[in-house]
Design a protein around this motif. Structure first.
Motif, short mmCIF file in Angstrom:
data_model
loop_
_atom_site.label_atom_id
_atom_site.label_comp_id
_atom_site.label_asym_id
_atom_site.label_seq_id
_atom_site.Cartn_x
_atom_site.Cartn_y
_atom_site.Cartn_z
N LYS A 133 -1.62 12.27 0.83
CA LYS A 133 -0.75 11.09 0.43
C LYS A 133 -1.10 9.83 1.00
N LEU A 290 16.54 5.23 -13.31
CA LEU A 290 15.71 4.67 -14.22
C LEU A 290 15.19 3.25 -13.96
N MET A 322 3.98 7.00 -20.63
CA MET A 322 2.65 7.82 -20.60
C MET A 322 1.56 7.32 -21.58
P1 FAD Z 1 3.04 9.57 -12.65
O1 FAD Z 1 3.30 10.70 -13.50
O2 FAD Z 1 4.46 9.46 -11.63
O3 FAD Z 1 2.13 10.37 -11.62
C1 FAD Z 1 1.83 9.58 -10.28
C2 FAD Z 1 1.21 10.42 -9.31
O4 FAD Z 1 0.96 9.84 -7.93
C3 FAD Z 1 2.05 11.70 -8.91
O5 FAD Z 1 1.48 12.91 -9.22
C4 FAD Z 1 2.40 11.52 -7.55
O6 FAD Z 1 2.84 12.88 -6.77
C5 FAD Z 1 1.38 10.71 -6.93
N1 FAD Z 1 1.48 10.14 -5.87
C6 FAD Z 1 2.66 9.21 -5.49
N2 FAD Z 1 2.58 8.45 -4.34
C7 FAD Z 1 1.14 8.96 -3.88
C8 FAD Z 1 0.52 8.31 -2.54
N3 FAD Z 1 1.21 7.62 -1.83
N4 FAD Z 1 -0.54 9.33 -2.30
C9 FAD Z 1 -1.08 10.06 -3.29
N5 FAD Z 1 -0.55 10.43 -4.49
C10 FAD Z 1 0.59 9.72 -4.88
N6 FAD Z 1 6.41 8.53 -21.43
C11 FAD Z 1 5.96 8.70 -22.90
O7 FAD Z 1 4.81 8.24 -23.19
N7 FAD Z 1 6.60 9.34 -23.75
C12 FAD Z 1 7.85 10.21 -23.43
O8 FAD Z 1 8.47 10.68 -24.22
C13 FAD Z 1 8.40 9.84 -21.85
N8 FAD Z 1 9.46 10.37 -21.75
C14 FAD Z 1 9.90 10.15 -20.46
C15 FAD Z 1 11.27 10.61 -19.90
C16 FAD Z 1 11.91 10.39 -18.75
C17 FAD Z 1 13.03 11.16 -18.42
C18 FAD Z 1 10.98 9.71 -17.85
C19 FAD Z 1 11.47 9.23 -16.54
C20 FAD Z 1 9.72 9.04 -18.20
C21 FAD Z 1 9.15 9.32 -19.60
N9 FAD Z 1 8.02 8.97 -19.97
C22 FAD Z 1 7.56 8.96 -21.20
C23 FAD Z 1 7.30 8.28 -18.95
C24 FAD Z 1 6.31 8.83 -18.31
O9 FAD Z 1 6.84 9.95 -17.41
C25 FAD Z 1 5.31 8.05 -17.26
O10 FAD Z 1 5.12 6.89 -17.71
C26 FAD Z 1 4.01 8.63 -16.76
O11 FAD Z 1 4.42 10.00 -16.03
C27 FAD Z 1 3.28 7.86 -15.95
O12 FAD Z 1 2.18 8.35 -15.38
P2 FAD Z 1 1.51 8.11 -13.93
O13 FAD Z 1 0.25 9.02 -13.91
O14 FAD Z 1 1.29 6.53 -14.08
O15 FAD Z 1 2.39 8.53 -12.72
#
Ligand code: FAD
Length: 390
Positions: A133, A290, A322
């Motif tokens: 982390k 949210l 995503m």
């Molecule tokens: P995240 O998926 O949040 O990944 C971040 C990662 O970083 C995590 O694994 C976390 O553990 C890690 N992390 C955090 N802090 C640290 C740290 N200090 N050191 C090391 N690691 C760390 N998007 C779509 O495109 N289609 C959909 O249908 C959709 N439905 C959704 C429904 C809901 C209810 C929600 C809440 C979101 C939805 N989304 C959807 C949005 C989607 O979930 C996010 O946009 C996507 O997960 C972003 O990916 P990310 O890798 O940027 O972040």
């Protein structure tokens, strides 16, 4: 031509966007170390966290295609050709997403993340570090960027780790630690907004081994001030997501309150979920907030850049969080290609080019909540032939 020394990148966050970025950056010849705070989800029995399934659309598929993963992901997904509106009186109304062969896909978040991590791990010069982390980093000093990670909660004792790298790729999600460092810098624009609504996930299990509702749809129960949606899963269940103001969630204090509310507002869903399961699952976890985040620029000199939710968390109603994060990886890759991997030019170009688009998608996501929970009920909306989003 003189051979350039291999540059190192520390990808912070091994979620959907971080794992995809590891694939892209390794393809461009960087040495990639990915640091993820959680344990390796591929070894975990239960993964806690956000939405069980997600809608994958064109922009996400394009990005998957370029790293050779589109076919594998699409094979595991379930096409959704239309919204299926569930009216209060039980009437069902399909609203197509486009022409009869156009669709978005329901994909399993965990499976997709696992596929991306495994693909990253197989690439040359990619090392994955779990239970790391990020606690602090220095985005400005000297030749090396110095980052401090902790894995002190590791069962085997754990330790603090210091890492030196050429570039920090911040993919650590909506509450990004990297972005927190950027916020302290002069002329960094930042805004965040929590909407008054939260969300909670429930399940419709398979009925007699089959899907309990028509499978190739994104089901919506639009009730003007709030709504419920359902996306299909590979195991023939549906994941339901109830979006509602927090004060409405708070008013439902007992299992009977919950049952009564569902019988009044979503009557056709009750036999599908099951009365006992509904009463029990509702109280298992509290509703989650949210948040929508806008910021700019996305970079610091040639040293650090943020993408995905770290740069532009959005409310989920456009189904693009995503997808937009995946597109960030593709866009950055194209910029690096044009600029021969010159980070001092590529990072500012990414900020300038990408932030207006991402801000626009954040706004569209806000708007689409009104469309999904309310406008689909209007007569004007019914006269439109198709919809173009979640
Ligand atoms: P995240 O998926 O949040 O990944 C971040 C990662 O970083 C995590 O694994 C976390 O553990 C890690 N992390 C955090 N802090 C640290 C740290 N200090 N050191 C090391 N690691 C760390 N998007 C779509 O495109 N289609 C959909 O249908 C959709 N439905 C959704 C429904 C809901 C209810 C929600 C809440 C979101 C939805 N989304 C959807 C949005 C989607 O979930 C996010 O946009 C996507 O997960 C972003 O990916 P990310 O890798 O940027 O972040």
């Amino acid at each position: 031509m003189e051979k350039q020394a291999q540059k190192s990148v520390a990808v912070v966050g091994g979620g959907l966007v971080g794992a995809m970025n590891a694939c892209y950056l390794s393809s461009r010849g960087f040495k990639v170390d990915l640091y993820e705070a959680r344990a390796d989800i591929r070894t975990m029995e239960v993964v806690r966290g956000r939405s069980i399934n997600l809608a994958l659309s064109c922009r996400g598929r394009e990005a998957l295609k370029k790293v050779g993963l589109e076919d594998q992901v699409v094979e595991d997904g379930i096409p959704m050709y239309a919204r299926m509106i569930h009216d209060l009186n039980g009437t069902l109304r399909p609203i197509p997403y486009g022409k009869s062969d156009q669709y978005i896909m329901s994909v399993d978040r965990r499976k997709l993340n696992e596929t991306l991590l495994t693909a990253a791990e197989k690439r040359p010069d990619v090392t994955l570090h779990f239970q790391h982390k990020l606690m602090s980093c220095d985005l400005e000093k000297g030749r090396w960027l110095i980052m401090h990670f902790t894995n002190r909660w590791d069962r085997n004792g754990g330790e603090d780790v210091e890492v030196r790298t050429d570039l920090i790729m911040g993919n650590d999600g909506a509450y990004s630690a990297i972005r927190k460092h950027m916020v302290k810098r002069p002329r960094f624009n930042y805004s965040q907004e929590y909407i008054p609504h939260g969300y909670m996930e429930l399940t419709v299990p398979p009925h007699n081994g089959e899907f309990a509702m028509a499978v190739n749809y994104l089901h919506i129960w639009p009730r003007n001030e709030y709504m419920m949606i359902a996306l299909p899963n590979q195991d023939k269940s549906f994941t339901l997501t109830l979006f509602m103001p927090f004060d409405m969630f708070d008013q439902l204090k007992t299992g009977d309150d919950v049952l009564q509310f569902f019988l009044e507002k979503f009557p056709d869903s009750v036999p599908l979920i099951g009365e006992e399961s509904l009463k029990e699952t509702y109280f298992r976890l509290p509703p989650l907030p949210l948040v929508s985040v806008k910021c700019s620029p996305y970079h610091v000199s040639d040293k650090a850049v943020i993408m995905g939710d770290a740069a532009h968390a959005m409310v989920p109603f456009y189904g693009q969080g995503m997808n937009c994060g995946f597109e960030d990886c593709l866009v950055f890759d194209e910029i690096l290609e044009d600029l021969n991997n010159d980070l001092s030019k590529a990072l500012p170009k990414f900020s300038v080019y990408r932030s207006p688009d991402a801000h626009a998608i954040c706004d569209l996501a806000m708007y689409n909540y009104i469309e999904m929970r309310k406008s689909v009920n209007s007569r004007w909306f019914l006269m439109r032939k198709k919809v173009d989003s979640f």
